[in-house]
Structure formats: C-alpha cells, structure tokens
Design a protein around this motif. Structure first.
Motif, PDB file in Angstrom:
ATOM      1  N   LYS A  17       0.824  -1.143   0.232  1.00 49.28           N
ATOM      2  CA  LYS A  17      -0.093   0.025  -0.154  1.00 49.28           C
ATOM      3  C   LYS A  17       0.725   1.295   0.001  1.00 49.28           C
ATOM      4  O   LYS A  17       0.484   2.253  -0.544  1.00 49.28           O
ATOM      5  CB  LYS A  17      -0.908   0.031   1.129  1.00 49.28           C
ATOM      6  N   ALA A  18       1.975   1.171   0.705  1.00 47.83           N
ATOM      7  CA  ALA A  18       2.727   2.424   0.664  1.00 47.83           C
ATOM      8  C   ALA A  18       3.618   2.402  -0.618  1.00 47.83           C
ATOM      9  O   ALA A  18       3.744   3.786  -0.975  1.00 47.83           O
ATOM     10  CB  ALA A  18       3.815   2.075   1.877  1.00 47.83           C
ATOM     11  N   ARG A  19       3.850   1.529  -1.267  1.00 50.87           N
ATOM     12  CA  ARG A  19       4.285   1.834  -2.660  1.00 50.87           C
ATOM     13  C   ARG A  19       3.192   2.281  -3.636  1.00 50.87           C
ATOM     14  O   ARG A  19       3.667   3.119  -4.739  1.00 50.87           O
ATOM     15  CB  ARG A  19       5.120   0.332  -2.923  1.00 50.87           C
ATOM     16  N   GLU A  56      -6.932   3.971   3.575  1.00 50.81           N
ATOM     17  CA  GLU A  56      -6.678   2.628   3.790  1.00 50.81           C
ATOM     18  C   GLU A  56      -5.632   2.147   4.512  1.00 50.81           C
ATOM     19  O   GLU A  56      -5.771   1.553   5.597  1.00 50.81           O
ATOM     20  CB  GLU A  56      -6.878   1.685   2.410  1.00 50.81           C
ATOM     21  N   LEU A  57      -4.127   2.859   4.084  1.00 47.93           N
ATOM     22  CA  LEU A  57      -3.349   2.518   4.950  1.00 47.93           C
ATOM     23  C   LEU A  57      -3.050   3.303   6.409  1.00 47.93           C
ATOM     24  O   LEU A  57      -2.826   2.562   7.343  1.00 47.93           O
ATOM     25  CB  LEU A  57      -1.978   3.088   4.048  1.00 47.93           C
ATOM     26  N   GLY A  58      -3.705   4.481   6.387  1.00 50.78           N
ATOM     27  CA  GLY A  58      -3.775   5.179   7.659  1.00 50.78           C
ATOM     28  C   GLY A  58      -4.582   4.247   8.683  1.00 50.78           C
ATOM     29  O   GLY A  58      -4.518   4.087   9.831  1.00 50.78           O
ATOM     30  N   GLU A 116       6.965   9.621   5.951  1.00 48.89           N
ATOM     31  CA  GLU A 116       8.510   9.013   5.648  1.00 48.89           C
ATOM     32  C   GLU A 116       8.643   8.804   3.983  1.00 48.89           C
ATOM     33  O   GLU A 116       7.566   7.782   3.667  1.00 48.89           O
ATOM     34  CB  GLU A 116       8.563   7.767   6.411  1.00 48.89           C
ATOM     35  N   PRO A 117       9.251   9.565   3.413  1.00 48.39           N
ATOM     36  CA  PRO A 117       9.303   9.041   1.881  1.00 48.39           C
ATOM     37  C   PRO A 117       9.859   7.677   1.653  1.00 48.39           C
ATOM     38  O   PRO A 117      10.972   7.198   2.511  1.00 48.39           O
ATOM     39  CB  PRO A 117      10.526  10.206   1.363  1.00 48.39           C
ATOM     40  N   MET A 118       9.355   7.098   0.712  1.00 47.70           N
ATOM     41  CA  MET A 118       9.696   5.718   0.322  1.00 47.70           C
ATOM     42  C   MET A 118       9.480   4.454   1.468  1.00 47.70           C
ATOM     43  O   MET A 118      10.476   3.757   1.767  1.00 47.70           O
ATOM     44  CB  MET A 118      11.165   5.643  -0.186  1.00 47.70           C
ATOM     45  N   LEU A 119       8.469   4.993   2.159  1.00 44.58           N
ATOM     46  CA  LEU A 119       8.065   4.036   3.304  1.00 44.58           C
ATOM     47  C   LEU A 119       8.076   2.418   2.920  1.00 44.58           C
ATOM     48  O   LEU A 119       8.723   1.806   3.672  1.00 44.58           O
ATOM     49  CB  LEU A 119       6.805   4.297   4.003  1.00 44.58           C
ATOM     50  N   GLY A 120       7.524   2.106   1.894  1.00 43.16           N
ATOM     51  CA  GLY A 120       7.589   0.683   1.368  1.00 43.16           C
ATOM     52  C   GLY A 120       8.899   0.150   1.274  1.00 43.16           C
ATOM     53  O   GLY A 120       8.988  -1.248   1.679  1.00 43.16           O
TER      54      GLY A 120
END
Length: 158
Positions: A17-19, A56-58, A116-120
């Motif tokens: 999802k982060a991606r 959804e992610l949150g 956070e950038p690029m969390l995935g």
C-alpha cells in the motif's frame, strides 16, 4: 535473531500500500479539463489529498497495537540504515521512547510513518535485514485465479 511483534503479512500489506502511495506526484496538470483518455489517464497518479490508498493505509496502521507500531518505526529506521539487526533492541527502545512524546501516540505514529518518503522500500529493507522474504506473501486477492465458488458450481448446459 530478534523477533518482531508484527507479522510479516501485516508488514507486506503496508509495503504494498505504501508503494501504491509513493508513486503519486504533485498536481502536474492543474488546468486539465480534458477526459482521462486524452491525458492517457496520467491524472490518476496525482496526489490530490483525497487518496483512498492513504486512507486505507492510515486506517490499517492506526488499528495496530502499540508493539506493532513500535516495530514499524524501528523497521523503518533499520531499513533507512540507522542501525543494524544487532541494534534492533536499541532501535525499538528509541521508537518506543519517541512515541511517549506524542500527545496522541497512535495517530501521530501513523502520521510520522505516512510522512516518511519511500516507506514501503524502507520497510522492505528492514524485513530483508531480518531475513524475512515478504514478497511471496499474498496481500491482495488474485482475480485471475478461479474462486472456490467457480470450482464448486456445476457447469450449466443450455
């Protein structure tokens, strides 16, 4: 080897999802008045602040318990290179300590992670440091595979 309080399945879901969210970009065509087919549907990659993926992610991350949220922060830091797997207990302790400074720890931890950038990628690198292969985990339904209902339903003849 240290153990995670959060399951690899949950982290894999968050990574995917982060991606999806990370590919979004700022409004690059603010005056777009044409239809999606004229723009090659590029507007779908614009972040307009109402992204259902973020919602959804949150919602998923806010429902995690404290230990799971602490692990996510520590995994993010591990993936970012703030320590090694040998430093896991220290990373986790720092994440737990940082959480105590929040007025609303559950919500603010999620806000921190979403910012956070690029969390995935960071979470994936963190799992890699644990030697956990998350890429084979099924995080979404596979619509190409026949469902059990399809297999159980007798063939209808006309």
């Amino acid at each position: 080897m240290p153990e995670l309080a959060i399951s690899a399945d949950k982290v894999a879901f968050i990574i995917e999802k982060a991606r999806e969210f990370d590919v979004k970009e700022g409004d690059s065509d603010p005056d777009s008045g044409s239809n999606p087919s004229d723009d090659d549907a590029l507007d779908v990659l614009e972040d307009d602040g109402s992204d259902p993926v973020v919602q959804e992610l949150g919602s998923f991350m806010i429902a995690l318990n404290e230990d799971e949220q602490v692990d996510l922060v520590a995994l993010t830091w591990l993936g970012r290179g703030d320590g090694t797997i040998d430093d896991w207990d220290d990373l986790r302790a720092r994440a737990a300590e940082a959480r105590t400074e929040y007025r609303s720890p559950r919500r603010e931890t999620v806000h921190y992670l979403l910012g956070e950038p690029m969390l995935g990628d960071l979470l994936a690198d963190g799992l890699d440091a644990f030697g956990i292969d998350w890429s084979g985990e099924r995080t979404t339904a596979d619509s190409s595979a026949p469902s059990q209902q399809d297999e159980d339903e007798p063939t209808k003849q006309r």
